[in-house]
Enzyme design. Structure first.
Site, PDB file in Angstrom:
ATOM      1  N   LYS A 129       0.829  -1.202   0.000  1.00 31.95           N
ATOM      2  CA  LYS A 129       0.000   0.000   0.000  1.00 31.95           C
ATOM      3  C   LYS A 129       0.867   1.256   0.000  1.00 31.95           C
ATOM      4  O   LYS A 129       0.577   2.227  -0.707  1.00 31.95           O
ATOM      5  CB  LYS A 129      -0.931  -0.019   1.210  1.00 31.95           C
ATOM      6  CG  LYS A 129      -1.988  -1.114   1.134  1.00 31.95           C
ATOM      7  CD  LYS A 129      -2.709  -1.315   2.455  1.00 31.95           C
ATOM      8  CE  LYS A 129      -3.699  -2.479   2.359  1.00 31.95           C
ATOM      9  NZ  LYS A 129      -4.351  -2.797   3.636  1.00 31.95           N
TER      10      LYS A 129
ATOM     11  N   GLN B 241      -4.372  -1.151   9.692  1.00 34.20           N
ATOM     12  CA  GLN B 241      -4.222  -2.488   9.129  1.00 34.20           C
ATOM     13  C   GLN B 241      -4.780  -3.529  10.095  1.00 34.20           C
ATOM     14  O   GLN B 241      -4.387  -3.592  11.263  1.00 34.20           O
ATOM     15  CB  GLN B 241      -2.744  -2.777   8.833  1.00 34.20           C
ATOM     16  CG  GLN B 241      -2.487  -4.122   8.175  1.00 34.20           C
ATOM     17  CD  GLN B 241      -3.110  -4.213   6.789  1.00 34.20           C
ATOM     18  OE1 GLN B 241      -3.050  -3.273   6.006  1.00 34.20           O
ATOM     19  NE2 GLN B 241      -3.698  -5.357   6.481  1.00 34.20           N
TER      20      GLN B 241
ATOM     21  N   ASP C 215     -10.871   2.651   4.135  1.00 34.77           N
ATOM     22  CA  ASP C 215     -11.177   1.224   4.047  1.00 34.77           C
ATOM     23  C   ASP C 215     -12.678   0.992   3.876  1.00 34.77           C
ATOM     24  O   ASP C 215     -13.101  -0.116   3.555  1.00 34.77           O
ATOM     25  CB  ASP C 215     -10.678   0.501   5.303  1.00 34.77           C
ATOM     26  CG  ASP C 215      -9.581  -0.501   4.999  1.00 34.77           C
ATOM     27  OD1 ASP C 215      -9.316  -0.766   3.815  1.00 34.77           O
ATOM     28  OD2 ASP C 215      -8.986  -1.031   5.954  1.00 34.77           O
TER      29      ASP C 215
END
Length: 307
Positions: free
Chosen positions: A53, A97, A120
């Site tokens: 990412k 994460q 997200d």
């Protein structure tokens, strides 16, 4: 033979689009879009995902930082960091994460993120916007699945879609996105009775349950589009032989790496029947990262009041 949906090639196209838009954003507003990622602990898979990412964001012209915290970080310290990032006007997107270490509550931490910066797409506020059909940040993997359907010219309108899996990460949101495109949607799972019969009815199959080769070749309707979200690591030689009897290619890969990655769909047997199918690896995974970049740019524009 079915069309192979190349996730790597499509992700490359999406990243190029984001880079051009990010450059225009910086030229207009004097700064690039900003993405900050929080990584707690040293889980090897999470570290790989975060590096991917970070690298993709940098190449796309998105600025940011990875906050790497020790595995024993307290709940109070993690929440304090999130609140600090929420308040920073130069940060457009925040990603924590997952999964977090066991002593931390994943959902509580996600809930602490400003919904406008939740790139997200997992905050309950954004899930609610999706449910009622209003604009908001959408989860990255389902967004990638929808982009794949678009890529192969599959309009869900009027089609039967079967979503195999009911997670908040993939199953539920992709079902809502397909409904939004006027598909007739069924959500099934590993406990669904006569599962094969339900799959055979579908023009679009999205498999996201985390069980190797669950979807069999004789379960697929001829010409169906199959999106395989599952990524399962198989490291037992007996299981490899059971899943792929007589496959020398798979055995060579297993012997070289000590394991193989397989999806939820029996790719070898499903591909000759389906109209289009994603491989594992190289299918949905690359699109997940690419759609994170899209969400970051979207969040940056909304942050500045731009449609």
């Amino acid at each position: 033979m079915a069309e192979l949906i190349d996730g790597k090639a499509l992700a490359k196209e999406v990243r190029a689009e984001v880079k051009a838009r990010a450059e225009a954003f910086q030229a207009t507003h004097g700064r690039p879009p900003g993405l900050h990622v929080v990584l707690v602990g040293d889980d090897p898979a999470s570290q790989v995902y975060v590096r991917n990412k970070e690298r993709a964001a940098h190449k796309a012209g998105i600025a940011g930082e990875v906050h790497r915290l020790p595995a024993d970080t307290s709940e109070a310290d993690l929440l304090a960091l999130i609140f600090e990032l929420n308040a920073d006007d130069g940060i457009d997107g925040i990603l924590v994460q997952l999964p977090l270490p066991d002593h931390l509550d994943d959902q509580m931490v996600v809930d602490a993120i400003d919904p406008a910066k939740d790139v997200d797409g997992l905050h309950p506020f954004n899930a609610g916007l999706l449910t009622v059909g209003r604009r908001g940040l959408r989860p990255c993997t389902p967004s990638g699945c929808m982009r794949m359907l678009e890529q192969v010219g599959c309009d869900p309108k009027g089609k039967r879609a079967l979503v195999l899996g009911r997670s908040t990460l993939v199953g539920k949101p992709i079902a809502m996105m397909l409904l939004e495109k006027h598909a007739t949607v069924t959500i099934a799972h590993s406990r669904t009775e006569n599962l094969g019969d339900r799959v055979r009815e579908a023009d679009i199959v999205v498999a996201a349950v985390g069980r190797p080769n669950l979807v069999k070749g004789d379960w697929i309707k001829e010409g169906a589009v199959v999106i395989d979200v599952g990524i399962n690591r198989v490291d037992d030689v007996a299981e490899v032989k059971h899943l792929y009897p007589g496959s020398e290619k798979r055995m060579r890969r297993f012997e070289k790496n000590g394991s193989i990655l397989v999806g939820d769909v029996d790719f070898t047997r499903v591909r000759p029947i389906s109209g289009a199918i994603t491989p594992v690896p190289g299918g949905v995974g690359p699109l997940t990262v690419a759609m994170l970049l899209v969400n970051t740019l979207t969040a940056a524009k909304h942050h500045l009041g731009i449609d």
